[in-house]
Design a protein around this motif. Structure first.
Motif: not given
Length: 179
Positions: A9-10, A52-57, A63-66, A74-78
């Motif tokens: 994410y950004i 917070q996610t970017l810091q945790k990465m 880790y979290a990816f859109g 279009a963002l449809i999930g994660e």
């Protein structure tokens, strides 16, 4: 040819992420042991979540990816990786969620496959695991399409929606994953 792509994410994704979560609130929360509080459904909360996610990465803790559609971005999930254990285990647990309007089209299997490749290649995990409630057949199918193997049943593992729920345990080793 994949119809989706994943990326970290950004901060500019916050509004679209909020809209995805509001649109799917009942659908996503049904499977969650801990439900988000009302104040977590705000733009500010989603901006903070991304920060917070970017810091945790960066800290190799989460880790979290859109998941985005290639046709229109279009963002449809994660897809996410949590419960990270480094040497000697080099393992984590993956989780995922998809906008209910896109269920049953194979899109999440494509996204999970991309995330698995990234987790094995870039982040050097050796073993990925996942846990799915047995009645969530679609989610089990996603894992099986990607190559995960069923390893057993964790009986009454998490308290969700007022009940102790069983979870089917899956795992995939790096040497088993075929891109």
């Amino acid at each position: 040819m994949s119809r989706v792509f994943i990326r970290a994410y950004i901060e500019e994704d916050a509004l679209e992420l909020l809209e995805l979560n509001i649109r799917n609130r009942e659908h996503f929360e049904f499977w969650m042991p801990l439900k988000p509080k009302e104040e977590q459904y705000s733009l500010g909360a989603h901006q903070e979540r991304i920060r917070q996610t970017l810091q945790k990465m960066q800290d190799d803790r989460y880790y979290a990816f859109g998941v985005f559609l290639k046709e229109n971005n279009a963002l449809i999930g994660e897809v996410s990786a949590s419960f990270i254990e480094r040497f000697p285990a080099e393992t984590c647990m993956i989780g995922y969620q998809l906008d209910r309007n896109y269920n049953g089209q194979g899109l999440m299997a494509e996204a999970v496959s991309q995330a698995v490749a990234l987790l094995f290649d870039k982040y050097a995990f050796h073993r990925l695991r996942a846990e799915v409630m047995p009645e969530n057949i679609g989610s089990s199918r996603v894992l099986e399409k990607v190559g995960f193997r069923r390893e057993g049943l964790a009986r009454k593992s998490l308290y969700i929606n007022g009940n102790w729920e069983d979870f089917t345990m899956f795992a995939l080793l790096k040497e088993e994953f075929l891109v």
